[in-house]
Design a protein around this motif. Structure first.
Motif, PDB file in Angstrom:
ATOM      1  N   PRO A  54       0.833  -1.202   0.000  1.00 43.62           N
ATOM      2  CA  PRO A  54       0.000   0.000   0.000  1.00 43.62           C
ATOM      3  C   PRO A  54       0.865   1.248   0.000  1.00 43.62           C
ATOM      4  N   THR A  55       0.450   2.257  -0.761  1.00 45.33           N
ATOM      5  CA  THR A  55       1.231   3.482  -0.844  1.00 45.33           C
ATOM      6  C   THR A  55       1.005   4.350   0.385  1.00 45.33           C
ATOM      7  N   ALA A  56      -0.206   4.344   0.901  1.00 47.58           N
ATOM      8  CA  ALA A  56      -0.488   5.134   2.093  1.00 47.58           C
ATOM      9  C   ALA A  56      -0.267   4.266   3.324  1.00 47.58           C
ATOM     10  N   LYS A  57       0.136   4.884   4.382  1.00 48.92           N
ATOM     11  CA  LYS A  57       0.319   4.159   5.634  1.00 48.92           C
ATOM     12  C   LYS A  57      -0.853   4.519   6.543  1.00 48.92           C
ATOM     13  N   PRO A  58      -1.852   3.648   6.611  1.00 48.65           N
ATOM     14  CA  PRO A  58      -3.003   3.994   7.438  1.00 48.65           C
ATOM     15  C   PRO A  58      -2.633   4.008   8.913  1.00 48.65           C
ATOM     16  N   LYS A  59      -3.191   4.975   9.613  1.00 38.11           N
ATOM     17  CA  LYS A  59      -2.932   5.073  11.037  1.00 38.11           C
ATOM     18  C   LYS A  59      -4.007   4.254  11.747  1.00 38.11           C
ATOM     19  N   ILE A  60      -3.586   3.263  12.470  1.00 37.93           N
ATOM     20  CA  ILE A  60      -4.519   2.401  13.179  1.00 37.93           C
ATOM     21  C   ILE A  60      -4.735   2.988  14.567  1.00 37.93           C
ATOM     22  N   ARG A  61      -6.001   3.334  14.816  1.00 42.35           N
ATOM     23  CA  ARG A  61      -6.311   3.924  16.110  1.00 42.35           C
ATOM     24  C   ARG A  61      -6.618   2.832  17.121  1.00 42.35           C
ATOM     25  N   PRO A  62      -6.221   3.030  18.357  1.00 37.33           N
ATOM     26  CA  PRO A  62      -6.535   2.026  19.375  1.00 37.33           C
ATOM     27  C   PRO A  62      -8.038   2.030  19.672  1.00 37.33           C
ATOM     28  N   ALA A  63      -8.498   0.940  20.221  1.00 43.51           N
ATOM     29  CA  ALA A  63      -9.914   0.833  20.580  1.00 43.51           C
ATOM     30  C   ALA A  63     -10.229   1.859  21.663  1.00 43.51           C
ATOM     31  N   PRO A  64     -11.430   2.445  21.649  1.00 47.63           N
ATOM     32  CA  PRO A  64     -11.749   3.450  22.671  1.00 47.63           C
ATOM     33  C   PRO A  64     -11.795   2.820  24.059  1.00 47.63           C
ATOM     34  N   LYS A  65     -11.362   3.587  25.022  1.00 49.98           N
ATOM     35  CA  LYS A  65     -11.344   3.094  26.398  1.00 49.98           C
ATOM     36  C   LYS A  65     -12.772   3.101  26.938  1.00 49.98           C
ATOM     37  N   PRO A  66     -13.126   2.103  27.726  1.00 52.87           N
ATOM     38  CA  PRO A  66     -14.474   2.102  28.292  1.00 52.87           C
ATOM     39  C   PRO A  66     -14.637   3.250  29.270  1.00 52.87           C
ATOM     40  N   ARG A  67     -15.824   3.851  29.232  1.00 49.63           N
ATOM     41  CA  ARG A  67     -16.078   4.981  30.126  1.00 49.63           C
ATOM     42  C   ARG A  67     -16.416   4.468  31.524  1.00 49.63           C
ATOM     43  N   PRO A  68     -16.000   5.193  32.522  1.00 51.67           N
ATOM     44  CA  PRO A  68     -16.346   4.775  33.887  1.00 51.67           C
ATOM     45  C   PRO A  68     -17.861   4.874  34.102  1.00 51.67           C
ATOM     46  N   ALA A  69     -18.361   4.118  35.049  1.00 48.55           N
ATOM     47  CA  ALA A  69     -19.796   4.072  35.330  1.00 48.55           C
ATOM     48  C   ALA A  69     -20.322   5.431  35.772  1.00 48.55           C
ATOM     49  N   SER A  70     -19.492   6.232  36.422  1.00 49.36           N
ATOM     50  CA  SER A  70     -19.963   7.528  36.913  1.00 49.36           C
ATOM     51  C   SER A  70     -20.301   8.461  35.754  1.00 49.36           C
ATOM     52  N   LEU A  71     -19.552   8.388  34.649  1.00 53.29           N
ATOM     53  CA  LEU A  71     -19.857   9.224  33.486  1.00 53.29           C
ATOM     54  C   LEU A  71     -21.107   8.740  32.772  1.00 53.29           C
ATOM     55  N   ALA A  72     -21.307   7.436  32.739  1.00 60.51           N
ATOM     56  CA  ALA A  72     -22.478   6.884  32.076  1.00 60.51           C
ATOM     57  C   ALA A  72     -23.746   7.299  32.809  1.00 60.51           C
ATOM     58  N   ALA A  73     -23.672   7.480  34.129  1.00 58.57           N
ATOM     59  CA  ALA A  73     -24.847   7.871  34.899  1.00 58.57           C
ATOM     60  C   ALA A  73     -25.228   9.316  34.617  1.00 58.57           C
ATOM     61  N   CYS A  74     -24.293  10.127  34.157  1.00 54.45           N
ATOM     62  CA  CYS A  74     -24.577  11.530  33.880  1.00 54.45           C
ATOM     63  C   CYS A  74     -25.275  11.728  32.538  1.00 54.45           C
ATOM     64  N   ALA A  75     -25.270  10.721  31.708  1.00 61.97           N
ATOM     65  CA  ALA A  75     -25.882  10.858  30.387  1.00 61.97           C
ATOM     66  C   ALA A  75     -27.384  11.050  30.541  1.00 61.97           C
ATOM     67  N   ARG A  76     -27.979  11.687  29.528  1.00 59.55           N
ATOM     68  CA  ARG A  76     -29.420  11.930  29.554  1.00 59.55           C
ATOM     69  C   ARG A  76     -30.170  10.614  29.548  1.00 59.55           C
ATOM     70  N   PRO A  77     -31.178  10.482  30.383  1.00 54.66           N
ATOM     71  CA  PRO A  77     -31.928   9.224  30.378  1.00 54.66           C
ATOM     72  C   PRO A  77     -32.723   9.077  29.083  1.00 54.66           C
ATOM     73  N   VAL A  78     -32.823   7.864  28.627  1.00 56.83           N
ATOM     74  CA  VAL A  78     -33.545   7.568  27.395  1.00 56.83           C
ATOM     75  C   VAL A  78     -34.969   7.195  27.768  1.00 56.83           C
ATOM     76  N   ALA A  79     -35.930   7.746  27.025  1.00 58.66           N
ATOM     77  CA  ALA A  79     -37.331   7.436  27.303  1.00 58.66           C
ATOM     78  C   ALA A  79     -37.586   5.962  27.032  1.00 58.66           C
ATOM     79  N   LYS A  80     -38.311   5.333  27.932  1.00 58.08           N
ATOM     80  CA  LYS A  80     -38.601   3.918  27.765  1.00 58.08           C
ATOM     81  C   LYS A  80     -39.765   3.740  26.815  1.00 58.08           C
ATOM     82  N   LYS A  81     -39.691   2.715  26.007  1.00 57.98           N
ATOM     83  CA  LYS A  81     -40.756   2.409  25.065  1.00 57.98           C
ATOM     84  C   LYS A  81     -41.784   1.549  25.793  1.00 57.98           C
ATOM     85  N   VAL A  82     -43.009   2.036  25.814  1.00 55.31           N
ATOM     86  CA  VAL A  82     -44.068   1.331  26.519  1.00 55.31           C
ATOM     87  C   VAL A  82     -44.896   0.574  25.495  1.00 55.31           C
ATOM     88  N   SER A  83     -45.070  -0.717  25.721  1.00 61.94           N
ATOM     89  CA  SER A  83     -45.875  -1.492  24.789  1.00 61.94           C
ATOM     90  C   SER A  83     -47.284  -1.630  25.335  1.00 61.94           C
TER      91      SER A  83
END
Length: 112
Positions: A54-83
């Motif tokens: 290959p002529t181009a040298k692709p830059k391989i990015r590392p896998a994203p680091k998992p977010r801590p649970a405390s940051l996930a709790a700050c995310a906006r709550p998703v509305a639950k689908k009611v059946s």
């Protein structure tokens, strides 16, 4: 040359030019035939070109680091689908033959 057929001299030249790195189009012009004829003969002879690096040298990015649970709790709550309950759902009406024929006749009149 090759429009009437391939002779030993044409095949030797084809092999020499191919190993020298010339393209099928360049070889075809030199031999006076089509590029497809050259590609077909290369296939029949089993000649392959190694893959180019290959002529181009692709830059391989590392896998994203998992977010801590405390940051996930700050995310906006998703509305639950009611059946709906199955009891609330309306079952389709059962139609008589007369009603079905009336609907069919009206559909035929509307398409006419």
């Amino acid at each position: 040359m090759c429009p009437m057929g391939w002779d030993a001299k044409d095949i030797a030249l084809l092999k020499r030019l191919w190993t020298a790195g010339q393209s099928a189009a360049q070889i075809a012009r030199r031999l006076g035939c089509s590029r497809n004829a050259v590609c077909g003969m290369l296939t029949r002879l089993g000649l392959k070109r190694g893959h180019k690096p290959p002529t181009a040298k692709p830059k391989i990015r590392p896998a994203p680091k998992p977010r801590p649970a405390s940051l996930a709790a700050c995310a906006r709550p998703v509305a639950k689908k009611v059946s709906r309950n199955s009891a609330e759902r309306q079952q389709p009406k059962e139609l008589s033959k007369r009603q079905l024929y009336a609907i069919l006749a009206e559909a035929v009149r509307n398409t006419g």
